[in-house]
Design a protein around this motif. Structure first.
Motif, mmCIF file in Angstrom:
data_model
loop_
_atom_site.group_PDB
_atom_site.id
_atom_site.type_symbol
_atom_site.label_atom_id
_atom_site.label_comp_id
_atom_site.label_asym_id
_atom_site.label_seq_id
_atom_site.Cartn_x
_atom_site.Cartn_y
_atom_site.Cartn_z
ATOM 1 N N PRO A 165 0.829 -1.204 0.000
ATOM 2 C CA PRO A 165 0.000 0.000 0.000
ATOM 3 C C PRO A 165 0.867 1.257 0.000
ATOM 4 C CG PRO A 165 -0.571 -1.458 1.835
ATOM 5 C CD PRO A 165 0.659 -2.002 1.202
ATOM 6 N N VAL B 292 -6.231 -3.476 -5.460
ATOM 7 C CA VAL B 292 -6.453 -3.071 -4.074
ATOM 8 C C VAL B 292 -6.000 -4.194 -3.144
ATOM 9 C CG1 VAL B 292 -8.380 -1.487 -4.508
ATOM 10 C CG2 VAL B 292 -8.835 -3.917 -4.134
ATOM 11 N N ASP C 94 -6.054 -3.505 3.169
ATOM 12 C CA ASP C 94 -5.548 -2.488 4.086
ATOM 13 C C ASP C 94 -6.519 -1.306 4.165
ATOM 14 O OD1 ASP C 94 -4.265 -0.197 2.040
ATOM 15 O OD2 ASP C 94 -4.393 -2.239 1.253
ATOM 16 N N GLN D 120 -6.088 1.903 3.664
ATOM 17 C CA GLN D 120 -5.957 2.852 2.561
ATOM 18 C C GLN D 120 -6.750 2.376 1.337
ATOM 19 O OE1 GLN D 120 -1.931 3.723 1.358
ATOM 20 N NE2 GLN D 120 -2.574 4.972 -0.361
ATOM 21 N N SER D 121 -6.668 1.104 1.017
ATOM 22 C CA SER D 121 -7.395 0.549 -0.122
ATOM 23 C C SER D 121 -8.903 0.610 0.100
ATOM 24 C CB SER D 121 -6.988 -0.903 -0.378
ATOM 25 O OG SER D 121 -5.679 -0.988 -0.862
ATOM 26 N N TRP E 125 -10.039 4.174 -0.314
ATOM 27 C CA TRP E 125 -9.959 4.512 -1.740
ATOM 28 C C TRP E 125 -11.144 3.913 -2.495
ATOM 29 C CZ3 TRP E 125 -9.235 1.728 -6.324
ATOM 30 C CH2 TRP E 125 -8.779 2.442 -7.426
ATOM 31 N N LEU E 126 -11.467 2.657 -2.199
ATOM 32 C CA LEU E 126 -12.593 1.992 -2.857
ATOM 33 C C LEU E 126 -13.914 2.691 -2.551
ATOM 34 C CD1 LEU E 126 -12.112 -1.872 -2.592
ATOM 35 C CD2 LEU E 126 -12.531 -0.537 -4.647
ATOM 36 N N ALA F 228 -7.933 -7.993 -6.143
ATOM 37 C CA ALA F 228 -7.487 -7.892 -4.757
ATOM 38 C C ALA F 228 -6.147 -8.605 -4.665
ATOM 39 C CB ALA F 228 -8.519 -8.516 -3.823
ATOM 40 N N ILE G 36 -13.478 -6.015 1.334
ATOM 41 C CA ILE G 36 -13.093 -5.320 0.100
ATOM 42 C C ILE G 36 -14.306 -5.181 -0.810
ATOM 43 C CG2 ILE G 36 -11.721 -5.502 -2.010
ATOM 44 C CD1 ILE G 36 -9.560 -6.911 -0.286
ATOM 45 N N TYR H 66 -0.219 0.139 -4.371
ATOM 46 C CA TYR H 66 -1.649 0.107 -4.650
ATOM 47 C C TYR H 66 -2.328 0.872 -3.531
ATOM 48 C CZ TYR H 66 -1.680 -3.643 -1.159
ATOM 49 O OH TYR H 66 -1.517 -4.366 -0.009
ATOM 50 N N PRO H 67 -3.544 1.304 -3.641
ATOM 51 C CA PRO H 67 -4.512 1.087 -4.708
ATOM 52 C C PRO H 67 -4.142 1.880 -5.961
ATOM 53 C CG PRO H 67 -5.426 2.594 -3.107
ATOM 54 C CD PRO H 67 -4.098 2.121 -2.566
ATOM 55 N N GLN I 155 -3.928 6.991 -8.963
ATOM 56 C CA GLN I 155 -4.807 6.791 -7.823
ATOM 57 C C GLN I 155 -5.950 7.763 -7.936
ATOM 58 O OE1 GLN I 155 -2.056 7.025 -4.497
ATOM 59 N NE2 GLN I 155 -2.137 4.822 -4.303
#
Length: 171
Positions: free
Chosen positions: A77, A96, A99, A101-102, A105-106, A122, A134, A160-161, A171
């Motif tokens: 990440p 993604v 985590d 952060q992912s 972001w999603l 993933a 997720i 990522y993401p 991103q």
């Protein structure tokens, strides 16, 4: 544990976009096939609108627990620098992990990702509960557990993401 090659996942991701025409030896399906279609849940003469992205929920066709955990040693990440790509015909997809952060972001980009028709990979998933978290962050979007090392190497990314389209990576 047996690993599925990355190419197999891309075939599954791209399968909804390949929509061959059904050839029937007449104007109407024969009487003996007509009753079978509603029972199988197959829509008859139900075409997808060209301007609407197609999303397939491939997760309902197989139990994915056997493939977990998924670890991508070339990815972690973090922040990435956006850059242009020249990959005509590449359908949009994103990477993604499970985590925070992912997941954030999603949630923030779910509507945009759905509008693009992007499929998700993933690349870091510990277990089925993490995969469910997720998917819950972006409902209605196909997200499959995949080792992302090949993609990371080919696209020269380490974080990522990330959203990857035919024209950009960022991103």
């Amino acid at each position: 544990m047996t690993r599925i090659p990355l190419a197999c996942y891309f075939i599954l991701l791209l399968a909804p976009f390949a929509q061959p025409e059904l050839t029937v030896a007449g104007d109407q399906p024969s009487d003996f096939t007509q009753p079978d279609f509603p029972a199988m849940g197959v829509p008859i003469n139900n075409r997808v609108q060209a301007d609407r992205p197609v999303h397939a929920d491939l997760s309902r066709f197989a139990d994915e627990a056997w493939i977990l955990p998924v670890r991508s040693s070339h990815l972690s990440p973090g922040k990435i620098a956006s850059r242009a790509l020249n990959m005509p015909g590449l359908p949009p997809f994103f990477l993604v992990g499970d985590d925070p952060q992912s997941l954030t972001w999603l949630r923030q980009r779910a509507a945009e990702l759905q509008e693009l028709g992007a499929a998700g990979l993933a690349v870091e998933v510990a277990d089925t509960e993490a995969l469910a978290r997720i998917r819950a962050a972006a409902p209605g979007i196909t997200i499959l557990p995949v080792n992302g090392n090949d993609i990371a190497t080919r696209l020269q990314i380490e974080r990522y993401p990330v959203l990857i389209t035919a024209t950009s990576l960022g991103q």
